[in-house]
Design a protein around this motif. Structure first.
Motif, PDB file in Angstrom:
ATOM      1  N   ILE A 141      44.874  10.962  49.506  1.00  0.00           N
ATOM      2  CA  ILE A 141      44.883  12.317  50.065  1.00  0.00           C
ATOM      3  C   ILE A 141      44.750  12.276  51.586  1.00  0.00           C
ATOM      4  O   ILE A 141      44.419  11.255  52.165  1.00  0.00           O
ATOM      5  CB  ILE A 141      43.745  13.174  49.488  1.00  0.00           C
ATOM      6  N   ASP A 142      44.973  13.432  52.224  1.00  0.00           N
ATOM      7  CA  ASP A 142      44.789  13.553  53.665  1.00  0.00           C
ATOM      8  C   ASP A 142      43.430  14.187  53.928  1.00  0.00           C
ATOM      9  O   ASP A 142      43.229  15.360  53.623  1.00  0.00           O
ATOM     10  CB  ASP A 142      45.899  14.426  54.247  1.00  0.00           C
ATOM     11  N   PRO A 143      42.486  13.418  54.476  1.00  0.00           N
ATOM     12  CA  PRO A 143      41.115  13.932  54.630  1.00  0.00           C
ATOM     13  C   PRO A 143      40.990  15.106  55.593  1.00  0.00           C
ATOM     14  O   PRO A 143      39.994  15.812  55.597  1.00  0.00           O
ATOM     15  CB  PRO A 143      40.334  12.718  55.146  1.00  0.00           C
ATOM     16  N   HIS A 144      42.033  15.322  56.408  1.00  0.00           N
ATOM     17  CA  HIS A 144      41.956  16.429  57.364  1.00  0.00           C
ATOM     18  C   HIS A 144      42.172  17.777  56.699  1.00  0.00           C
ATOM     19  O   HIS A 144      41.630  18.786  57.127  1.00  0.00           O
ATOM     20  CB  HIS A 144      42.996  16.249  58.477  1.00  0.00           C
ATOM     21  N   THR A 145      42.982  17.769  55.635  1.00  0.00           N
ATOM     22  CA  THR A 145      43.330  19.053  55.045  1.00  0.00           C
ATOM     23  C   THR A 145      42.661  19.302  53.695  1.00  0.00           C
ATOM     24  O   THR A 145      42.210  20.386  53.421  1.00  0.00           O
ATOM     25  CB  THR A 145      44.859  19.147  54.848  1.00  0.00           C
ATOM     26  N   GLU A 146      42.599  18.277  52.871  1.00  0.00           N
ATOM     27  CA  GLU A 146      42.075  18.466  51.522  1.00  0.00           C
ATOM     28  C   GLU A 146      40.616  18.877  51.518  1.00  0.00           C
ATOM     29  O   GLU A 146      39.825  18.405  52.317  1.00  0.00           O
ATOM     30  CB  GLU A 146      42.191  17.153  50.738  1.00  0.00           C
ATOM     31  N   HIS A 147      40.266  19.754  50.574  1.00  0.00           N
ATOM     32  CA  HIS A 147      38.842  20.012  50.385  1.00  0.00           C
ATOM     33  C   HIS A 147      38.424  19.566  48.991  1.00  0.00           C
ATOM     34  O   HIS A 147      38.730  20.213  48.000  1.00  0.00           O
ATOM     35  CB  HIS A 147      38.520  21.495  50.570  1.00  0.00           C
ATOM     36  N   MET A 148      37.719  18.437  48.949  1.00  0.00           N
ATOM     37  CA  MET A 148      37.254  17.949  47.652  1.00  0.00           C
ATOM     38  C   MET A 148      36.046  18.749  47.234  1.00  0.00           C
ATOM     39  O   MET A 148      35.132  18.935  48.011  1.00  0.00           O
ATOM     40  CB  MET A 148      36.827  16.483  47.768  1.00  0.00           C
ATOM     41  N   SER A 149      36.041  19.253  46.025  1.00  0.00           N
ATOM     42  CA  SER A 149      34.819  19.923  45.625  1.00  0.00           C
ATOM     43  C   SER A 149      34.287  19.387  44.311  1.00  0.00           C
ATOM     44  O   SER A 149      34.136  20.103  43.331  1.00  0.00           O
ATOM     45  CB  SER A 149      35.033  21.423  45.541  1.00  0.00           C
ATOM     46  N   LEU A 150      34.033  18.077  44.299  1.00  0.00           N
ATOM     47  CA  LEU A 150      33.449  17.490  43.096  1.00  0.00           C
ATOM     48  C   LEU A 150      31.950  17.420  43.304  1.00  0.00           C
ATOM     49  O   LEU A 150      31.329  16.386  43.157  1.00  0.00           O
ATOM     50  CB  LEU A 150      34.044  16.099  42.897  1.00  0.00           C
ATOM     51  N   CYS A 151      31.360  18.551  43.732  1.00  0.00           N
ATOM     52  CA  CYS A 151      29.944  18.539  44.051  1.00  0.00           C
ATOM     53  C   CYS A 151      29.221  19.638  43.284  1.00  0.00           C
ATOM     54  O   CYS A 151      29.483  20.823  43.483  1.00  0.00           O
ATOM     55  CB  CYS A 151      29.733  18.727  45.556  1.00  0.00           C
ATOM     56  N   VAL A 152      28.303  19.235  42.424  1.00  0.00           N
ATOM     57  CA  VAL A 152      27.585  20.201  41.589  1.00  0.00           C
ATOM     58  C   VAL A 152      26.758  21.147  42.437  1.00  0.00           C
ATOM     59  O   VAL A 152      26.588  22.319  42.114  1.00  0.00           O
ATOM     60  CB  VAL A 152      26.685  19.453  40.585  1.00  0.00           C
ATOM     61  N   PHE A 153      26.241  20.623  43.567  1.00  0.00           N
ATOM     62  CA  PHE A 153      25.453  21.478  44.467  1.00  0.00           C
ATOM     63  C   PHE A 153      26.284  22.659  44.969  1.00  0.00           C
ATOM     64  O   PHE A 153      25.825  23.787  45.035  1.00  0.00           O
ATOM     65  CB  PHE A 153      24.952  20.670  45.666  1.00  0.00           C
ATOM     66  N   HIS A 154      27.549  22.342  45.334  1.00  0.00           N
ATOM     67  CA  HIS A 154      28.418  23.406  45.849  1.00  0.00           C
ATOM     68  C   HIS A 154      28.701  24.454  44.792  1.00  0.00           C
ATOM     69  O   HIS A 154      28.697  25.651  45.055  1.00  0.00           O
ATOM     70  CB  HIS A 154      29.740  22.813  46.360  1.00  0.00           C
ATOM     71  N   TRP A 155      28.953  23.963  43.570  1.00  0.00           N
ATOM     72  CA  TRP A 155      29.236  24.906  42.494  1.00  0.00           C
ATOM     73  C   TRP A 155      28.057  25.833  42.241  1.00  0.00           C
ATOM     74  O   TRP A 155      28.233  26.967  41.805  1.00  0.00           O
ATOM     75  CB  TRP A 155      29.583  24.149  41.205  1.00  0.00           C
ATOM     76  N   LEU A 156      26.856  25.316  42.496  1.00  0.00           N
ATOM     77  CA  LEU A 156      25.662  26.128  42.263  1.00  0.00           C
ATOM     78  C   LEU A 156      25.353  27.036  43.448  1.00  0.00           C
ATOM     79  O   LEU A 156      24.453  27.850  43.374  1.00  0.00           O
ATOM     80  CB  LEU A 156      24.451  25.224  41.981  1.00  0.00           C
ATOM     81  N   GLY A 157      26.067  26.863  44.550  1.00  0.00           N
ATOM     82  CA  GLY A 157      25.882  27.782  45.663  1.00  0.00           C
ATOM     83  C   GLY A 157      25.117  27.235  46.860  1.00  0.00           C
ATOM     84  O   GLY A 157      24.925  27.931  47.841  1.00  0.00           O
ATOM     85  N   PHE A 158      24.681  25.954  46.797  1.00  0.00           N
ATOM     86  CA  PHE A 158      23.958  25.403  47.945  1.00  0.00           C
ATOM     87  C   PHE A 158      24.928  25.137  49.091  1.00  0.00           C
ATOM     88  O   PHE A 158      26.046  24.711  48.881  1.00  0.00           O
ATOM     89  CB  PHE A 158      23.253  24.101  47.563  1.00  0.00           C
ATOM     90  N   ALA A 159      24.451  25.335  50.303  1.00  0.00           N
ATOM     91  CA  ALA A 159      25.315  25.138  51.460  1.00  0.00           C
ATOM     92  C   ALA A 159      25.503  23.668  51.771  1.00  0.00           C
ATOM     93  O   ALA A 159      26.555  23.244  52.232  1.00  0.00           O
ATOM     94  CB  ALA A 159      24.747  25.865  52.662  1.00  0.00           C
ATOM     95  N   TRP A 160      24.485  22.868  51.542  1.00  0.00           N
ATOM     96  CA  TRP A 160      24.558  21.442  51.894  1.00  0.00           C
ATOM     97  C   TRP A 160      23.824  20.622  50.848  1.00  0.00           C
ATOM     98  O   TRP A 160      22.867  21.073  50.233  1.00  0.00           O
ATOM     99  CB  TRP A 160      23.944  21.227  53.280  1.00  0.00           C
ATOM    100  N   CYS A 161      24.272  19.392  50.649  1.00  0.00           N
ATOM    101  CA  CYS A 161      23.571  18.487  49.764  1.00  0.00           C
ATOM    102  C   CYS A 161      23.598  17.096  50.395  1.00  0.00           C
ATOM    103  O   CYS A 161      24.449  16.828  51.240  1.00  0.00           O
ATOM    104  CB  CYS A 161      24.224  18.482  48.380  1.00  0.00           C
TER     105      CYS A 161
END
Lengths: 119, 98
Positions: free
Chosen positions: B22-42
């Motif tokens: 993938i291109d790290p400049h554009t892609e937004h990976m969201s394989l983060c459980v914290f994000h799904w739960l609404g936390f701003a940072w993990c």
């Protein structure tokens, strides 16, 4: 006689037992007993590893990796919440295999130690 | 669950191939459980981006995204190597190759 003692190892399954029997079959009775003494102290129970994986969800991540001697991976998990839980989930699915592989490496080591030790 | 496939090995290799592709400049990976739960940072935030940047040769971007990117990549390479050697020795045993 030793075969019955193998059954007392917590959480042991056939694959591990077969591996042990194959590994120690050529050792003398004495060496086999020494092997068991050594191995008991080093072996990890799969259930312990499972619990450590679960701890990774609620508290500190990576404990299971530290216990299995993978310090680098343990540090990585520790500082990244188990690779954002992804690592913890993989470990949860894979814990039996991981523990078996670790135990197998310990069996090989203990066999060498028991074979070379002269009592 | 006992599957015959080396799950961990496939997971790490798959992840690295994905991050390299993938291109790290554009892609937004969201394989983060914290994000799904609404936390701003993990604590794992930016790790995916960081390793992806490294695999594309951008060291500064990698450091900005997550400090442990380089360390993480090294550890993963080492673990993949360990698992490959393990699988190879199992293969040798199974087919009596010497």
């Amino acid at each position: 006689m030793d075969k019955n003692l193998l059954l007392s190892l917590p959480g042991i399954e056939s694959e591990e037992m077969l591996f042990i029997q194959e590994a120690i079959k050529d050792l003398s009775e004495d060496a086999q007993r020494n092997f068991l003494l050594l191995y008991q102290g080093r072996r990890k129970d799969p259930q312990t590893i499972l619990i450590c994986c679960i701890i990774g969800f609620v508290g500190v991540a990576g404990v299971q990796r530290f216990i299995l001697g993978q310090i680098g991976m343990g540090i990585l998990y520790f500082f990244t919440a188990g690779l954002c839980f992804v690592g913890t989930i993989i470990d949860l699915l894979n814990y039996k295999k991981m523990t078996l592989e670790f135990n197998q490496s310990q069996i090989v080591e203990c066999k060498l130690l028991a074979a070379s030790f002269r009592s | 669950m006992i599957k015959k496939l080396p799950l961990e090995l496939i997971s790490w290799i798959g992840s690295l191939l994905y991050l390299a592709g993938i291109d790290p400049h554009t892609e937004h990976m969201s394989l983060c459980v914290f994000h799904w739960l609404g936390f701003a940072w993990c604590p794992g935030c930016g790790l995916g981006h960081s390793i992806s940047f490294l695999l594309h040769g951008e060291f500064l971007q990698s450091w900005n995204a997550h400090i442990l990117g380089g360390f993480g990549l090294m550890v993963l390479f080492h673990r993949i190597g360990q698992l490959l050697r393990l699988e190879y020795s199992k293969y040798q045993l199974k087919f009596n190759v010497n």
